[in-house]
Scaffold this motif. Sequence first.
Motif, PDB file in Angstrom:
ATOM      1  N   GLU A  57     -49.824  -4.935  25.454  1.00 35.06           N
ATOM      2  CA  GLU A  57     -50.915  -3.985  25.159  1.00 35.06           C
ATOM      3  C   GLU A  57     -50.644  -2.621  25.799  1.00 35.06           C
ATOM      4  OE1 GLU A  57     -54.217  -6.058  26.909  1.00 35.06           O
ATOM      5  OE2 GLU A  57     -54.405  -7.445  25.220  1.00 35.06           O
ATOM      6  N   ASN A  76     -61.801 -14.081  21.166  1.00 31.57           N
ATOM      7  CA  ASN A  76     -62.146 -14.634  22.480  1.00 31.57           C
ATOM      8  C   ASN A  76     -63.481 -14.120  22.998  1.00 31.57           C
ATOM      9  OD1 ASN A  76     -62.094 -15.780  25.020  1.00 31.57           O
ATOM     10  ND2 ASN A  76     -60.379 -14.598  25.786  1.00 31.57           N
ATOM     11  N   GLN A  80     -46.439 -10.826  29.814  1.00 35.57           N
ATOM     12  CA  GLN A  80     -47.647 -11.462  29.285  1.00 35.57           C
ATOM     13  C   GLN A  80     -48.324 -10.505  28.324  1.00 35.57           C
ATOM     14  OE1 GLN A  80     -49.430 -12.090  33.425  1.00 35.57           O
ATOM     15  NE2 GLN A  80     -51.280 -11.651  32.259  1.00 35.57           N
ATOM     16  N   GLY A  81     -49.504 -10.904  27.820  1.00 31.90           N
ATOM     17  CA  GLY A  81     -50.137 -10.128  26.757  1.00 31.90           C
ATOM     18  C   GLY A  81     -50.450  -8.692  27.126  1.00 31.90           C
ATOM     19  N   ARG A  82     -50.981  -8.501  28.325  1.00 34.16           N
ATOM     20  CA  ARG A  82     -51.427  -7.153  28.674  1.00 34.16           C
ATOM     21  C   ARG A  82     -50.272  -6.171  28.826  1.00 34.16           C
ATOM     22  NH1 ARG A  82     -54.654  -9.320  33.725  1.00 34.16           N
ATOM     23  NH2 ARG A  82     -54.664 -11.084  32.310  1.00 34.16           N
ATOM     24  N   LYS A 136     -51.303 -18.673  25.905  1.00 34.01           N
ATOM     25  CA  LYS A 136     -52.306 -19.472  25.187  1.00 34.01           C
ATOM     26  C   LYS A 136     -51.550 -20.344  24.166  1.00 34.01           C
ATOM     27  CE  LYS A 136     -54.851 -15.889  26.806  1.00 34.01           C
ATOM     28  NZ  LYS A 136     -54.250 -14.808  27.605  1.00 34.01           N
ATOM     29  N   THR A 184     -58.830  -6.924  28.780  1.00 33.35           N
ATOM     30  CA  THR A 184     -57.595  -6.210  29.141  1.00 33.35           C
ATOM     31  C   THR A 184     -57.182  -5.250  28.012  1.00 33.35           C
ATOM     32  OG1 THR A 184     -56.145  -7.918  28.225  1.00 33.35           O
ATOM     33  CG2 THR A 184     -56.669  -8.096  30.569  1.00 33.35           C
ATOM     34  N   SER A 202     -50.054 -12.961  23.849  1.00 27.50           N
ATOM     35  CA  SER A 202     -49.957 -13.614  25.148  1.00 27.50           C
ATOM     36  C   SER A 202     -49.555 -15.052  24.869  1.00 27.50           C
ATOM     37  CB  SER A 202     -51.317 -13.572  25.867  1.00 27.50           C
ATOM     38  OG  SER A 202     -51.274 -14.471  26.959  1.00 27.50           O
ATOM     39  N   ASP A 208     -54.028  -9.367  17.500  1.00 31.75           N
ATOM     40  CA  ASP A 208     -53.960  -9.840  18.891  1.00 31.75           C
ATOM     41  C   ASP A 208     -53.920 -11.352  18.715  1.00 31.75           C
ATOM     42  OD1 ASP A 208     -54.504 -10.889  21.372  1.00 31.75           O
ATOM     43  OD2 ASP A 208     -56.013  -9.398  21.909  1.00 31.75           O
ATOM     44  N   THR A 224     -59.902 -20.870  32.861  1.00 33.00           N
ATOM     45  CA  THR A 224     -59.212 -20.233  31.736  1.00 33.00           C
ATOM     46  C   THR A 224     -58.288 -21.224  31.025  1.00 33.00           C
ATOM     47  OG1 THR A 224     -57.716 -18.434  31.075  1.00 33.00           O
ATOM     48  CG2 THR A 224     -57.344 -19.376  33.242  1.00 33.00           C
ATOM     49  N   CYS A 240     -52.989 -14.189  20.341  1.00 32.33           N
ATOM     50  CA  CYS A 240     -52.736 -15.244  21.341  1.00 32.33           C
ATOM     51  C   CYS A 240     -53.237 -16.627  20.959  1.00 32.33           C
ATOM     52  CB  CYS A 240     -53.157 -14.867  22.751  1.00 32.33           C
ATOM     53  SG  CYS A 240     -54.625 -13.975  22.976  1.00 32.33           S
ATOM     54  N   ARG A 241     -54.255 -16.701  20.102  1.00 29.63           N
ATOM     55  CA  ARG A 241     -54.736 -18.044  19.689  1.00 29.63           C
ATOM     56  C   ARG A 241     -54.554 -18.216  18.182  1.00 29.63           C
ATOM     57  NH1 ARG A 241     -57.983 -16.021  23.784  1.00 29.63           N
ATOM     58  NH2 ARG A 241     -57.911 -17.227  25.707  1.00 29.63           N
ATOM     59  N   ARG A 268     -68.358 -19.684  30.404  1.00 34.36           N
ATOM     60  CA  ARG A 268     -67.300 -20.234  29.557  1.00 34.36           C
ATOM     61  C   ARG A 268     -66.651 -21.425  30.228  1.00 34.36           C
ATOM     62  NH1 ARG A 268     -61.699 -17.079  28.031  1.00 34.36           N
ATOM     63  NH2 ARG A 268     -61.221 -17.688  30.172  1.00 34.36           N
ATOM     64  N   PHE A 292     -60.641  -7.802  23.691  1.00 32.10           N
ATOM     65  CA  PHE A 292     -60.657  -8.564  24.939  1.00 32.10           C
ATOM     66  C   PHE A 292     -60.667  -7.547  26.094  1.00 32.10           C
ATOM     67  CE2 PHE A 292     -58.406 -10.808  28.423  1.00 32.10           C
ATOM     68  CZ  PHE A 292     -59.385 -11.755  28.652  1.00 32.10           C
TER      69      PHE A 292
HETATM   70  N1  F0G Z   1     -56.007 -10.840  24.329  1.00 28.51           N
HETATM   71  C1  F0G Z   1     -56.854 -11.893  24.387  1.00 28.51           C
HETATM   72  C2  F0G Z   1     -57.705 -12.212  23.193  1.00 28.51           C
HETATM   73  C3  F0G Z   1     -56.931 -12.669  25.547  1.00 28.51           C
HETATM   74  O1  F0G Z   1     -57.769 -13.714  25.590  1.00 28.51           O
HETATM   75  C4  F0G Z   1     -56.110 -12.328  26.663  1.00 28.51           C
HETATM   76  C5  F0G Z   1     -56.182 -13.100  27.899  1.00 28.51           C
HETATM   77  C6  F0G Z   1     -55.238 -11.243  26.544  1.00 28.51           C
HETATM   78  C7  F0G Z   1     -55.215 -10.509  25.360  1.00 28.51           C
HETATM   79  C8  F0G Z   1     -54.352 -10.805  27.664  1.00 28.51           C
HETATM   80  O2  F0G Z   1     -53.309 -11.682  27.837  1.00 28.51           O
HETATM   81  O3  F0G Z   1     -53.629 -12.588  30.155  1.00 28.51           O
HETATM   82  O4  F0G Z   1     -51.426 -12.733  28.975  1.00 28.51           O
HETATM   83  O5  F0G Z   1     -52.250 -10.578  29.794  1.00 28.51           O
HETATM   84  N2  F0G Z   1     -57.103 -13.929  28.145  1.00 28.51           N
HETATM   85  C9  F0G Z   1     -57.251 -14.787  29.330  1.00 28.51           C
HETATM   86  C10 F0G Z   1     -58.570 -15.515  29.281  1.00 28.51           C
HETATM   87  C11 F0G Z   1     -56.988 -14.120  30.619  1.00 28.51           C
HETATM   88  O6  F0G Z   1     -58.925 -16.166  30.289  1.00 28.51           O
HETATM   89  O7  F0G Z   1     -59.237 -15.502  28.249  1.00 28.51           O
HETATM   90  P1  F0G Z   1     -52.614 -11.906  29.281  1.00 28.51           P
END
Ligand code: F0G
Length: 464
Positions: free
Chosen positions: A110, A192, A105-107, A264, A132, A261, A221, A56, A223-224, A410, A130
Amino acid sequence: MTRPFSPFKTIIEPFKIKAVEPIRMTTPEERKGILSQARYNMFNIHANDVLIDLLTDSGTAAMSSEQWAAMMRGDNAYAGSNSYYRFEAAVKDLTGYKHVIPTHQGRAAERILFSILGGTGKVIPNNTHFDTTRANVEVSGAKAIDLVIPEGKELRNRHPFKGNMDLLRLEEILKDAGSGQIPLCLMTITNNSGGGQPVSMQNIRETSAICKRYGVLFFLDACRFAENAYFIKLREAGFENSSPKEIAQEMFRLSDGCTMSAKKDGLVNIGGFLGMNDEDLAQQARNLLILTEGFPTYGGLAGRDLEAIAQGLNEVLDEQYLKYRIRSVEYLAEHLSAIGYPMIEPPGGHAVYIDARGLLPHIPPDQFPGQALCSAFYEFGGIRSVEVGNAMFGYCQDGKEIPSTMDLVRLAIPRRAYTQSHIDYVIEVAEQVYQFRDTLRGFRVIQQAPVLRHFTMEFERISD
Ligand code: F0G
């Protein structure tokens, strides 16, 4: 005298290394035993037994000296910490949102958002949720739907913005929805689950306008977000001369809020946030935050974590960093493609997604071709990757495997953690694995959980 000069082609890592972490070398023989002990599940392997960890890009970034320095300034006051105010100012400068709520963290962001806006009978669209995000929507009782453009589902279609939302379908769904049935529409940047593919500014603008017309909140969302902003600069007319920060600010301005999140593009190992403009929603979110995450000025994080995020959000928008970041993923993809690996094209911002089903046609989907490739990369090269295929998205019904539509593997690249020679090593391993791909064998499941089975599944190899 002027000397002929052409720009250098090698894009170097725009940093030098100050602290190092040793990688423990292992032999293929040792790794064979480790794999079998881990029941061929990559999540069961100890990190110490991995040479190059591409499981990851989340929480795996190397922090800068400025981030470590900022951590020393961390103020851990329970309420009103200085670090919170620095963090809040950095997020507000970037996003313009009125309310910024830290989460671990992100989730967590959410869960809070969908506890308020989700619920039975509700529908939450996204380009692609994604896992989660989907799980948090569904746990609330709502339905999660994916509306990415058709090109986004075609592995080899080189559309520049394969993460775009299908606007016609979005509008149709909004038109048909009952009042209040769709409280919120999300947009994942970059997408993602669709291969780390970007969304264009035009598509963000149009999605935002449609949501406004139907009285639906529009959240990113995010994170990136920085990788998405840089793709816009590279690929969308009119943004050639804008800075990644200006582009990112415009993306956020078009939305009503975001889940983030920071693991990232926050360039940190832990942390996230929920941002929004709506006062009422923010109040409800803070109330839930206090219940499980913590007081609104720390939200489950230490003061030092908030400092590292504030600094990370700044560094991630550095153009030299983004140039190197996007190029290093592209470099890996170009070489794997030249060897013959089929993959999602063009490569995404954070990862290369290999089409394992295409690579290993002799292994049927119910025997997990993605799993076979992950195991080979680990056994022969010590490289840990992740299966995004039948183990993750397929399921078992009445003892029968219902396979997913694709079997991808991946290779996610941690930010600032590996150098080009690490990537060259990955390419060399992949080259050898490619030579004997016909000899790889599939897997049989010996144990699995009813939900999110890929994390704990156990396999055995099917022999000839
Ligand atoms: N949204 C996206 C697009 C993500 O890629 C992730 C996490 C999350 C939300 C949740 O964030 O992990 O901080 O709770 N993606 C990681 C991955 C785990 O490996 O792609 P999180």
